[in-house]
Enzyme design. Sequence first.
Site, PDB file in Angstrom:
ATOM      1  N   ASP A  93       0.859  -1.189   0.000  1.00 28.78           N
ATOM      2  CA  ASP A  93       0.000   0.000   0.000  1.00 28.78           C
ATOM      3  C   ASP A  93       0.891   1.233   0.000  1.00 28.78           C
ATOM      4  O   ASP A  93       1.375   1.667   1.043  1.00 28.78           O
ATOM      5  CB  ASP A  93      -0.904  -0.021   1.231  1.00 28.78           C
ATOM      6  N   ALA A  94       1.130   1.772  -1.195  1.00 26.03           N
ATOM      7  CA  ALA A  94       2.037   2.908  -1.350  1.00 26.03           C
ATOM      8  C   ALA A  94       1.338   4.158  -1.877  1.00 26.03           C
ATOM      9  O   ALA A  94       1.815   5.267  -1.691  1.00 26.03           O
ATOM     10  CB  ALA A  94       3.188   2.532  -2.295  1.00 26.03           C
ATOM     11  N   LYS A  95       0.221   3.976  -2.581  1.00 32.26           N
ATOM     12  CA  LYS A  95      -0.573   5.076  -3.142  1.00 32.26           C
ATOM     13  C   LYS A  95       0.300   6.044  -3.935  1.00 32.26           C
ATOM     14  O   LYS A  95       0.174   7.270  -3.816  1.00 32.26           O
ATOM     15  CB  LYS A  95      -1.349   5.806  -2.043  1.00 32.26           C
ATOM     16  N   ARG A  96       1.173   5.490  -4.761  1.00 32.63           N
ATOM     17  CA  ARG A  96       2.081   6.312  -5.553  1.00 32.63           C
ATOM     18  C   ARG A  96       1.326   7.023  -6.668  1.00 32.63           C
ATOM     19  O   ARG A  96       0.332   6.512  -7.191  1.00 32.63           O
ATOM     20  CB  ARG A  96       3.187   5.456  -6.155  1.00 32.63           C
TER      21      ARG A  96
END
Length: 271
Positions: A93-96
Amino acid sequence: MSFIQKLNAAWASSQSLLMVGLDPDLTRLPAELKDKPDAIFQFCKQIIDATAPFVCGFKPQIAYFSAVGAERQLEDLCAYLREQYPHLPLVLDAKRGDIGATATQYAQEVFGRYGADAVTVSPYLGADSVEPYLDWADRGVIVLCRTSNPGGSDLQFLMTDGVPLYLRVADLVANKWNKTGQCGLVVGATFPNELAAVRKAVGDSIPLLVPGVGAQGGDIAATCAAGCNAQKTGMMINSSRAILYATGSGHWTEAAAAVAKQTRDDINTHR
């Protein structure tokens, strides 16, 4: 094995739609771990071992590691998951969200450095910000669509030619960006009506990562009614804090396992 293949296999073998989010907060770790140099790794490892029988995958949140300089512990944790639980998808879960060469580096980080099966990304910068992740053809790209936080409505409900933006994102992902067949969408359990609208818009083949069950108060029955596909799967229903910091009799890992099992069972009752 591709992300979607692994996810389908995990749904079948585990008989679970539950995904455990790994959000290790140093201030909330058990006393027995707080003075250890690898406390975050040890905490997450024990959570994984305790809850693995009840889940379809794990979702480390990268900020909880990078904020305290624990990227090496995240590397070790991802390696542990790949070695000990290779059948369970690892979603980072990085939401880049960036473009060009920067997005290429982010893709190398999540898929090369950490070896994740899938990553969460933001669609705000458009198709060319997602393309570098799609170049890893066997990996999952899970796009933020209708997020579980109240402030998500500030933008996600804006109308575009009579269609709310979150449904425009769902359409783009399902019909234009899903070139590898490995895309998914993030839709919060806290908004079951929008969850149902997304499922209707994208059909059965797009998996949904569904945060918001547990500490955020998402309703399991409403989530299953809204988000399951025709096969009664189609979702990775994430719970983090309610499992990680569960309280009860016995060791803290036993409490975590008990909540994970109960959550899995509650989901199975309603799907």
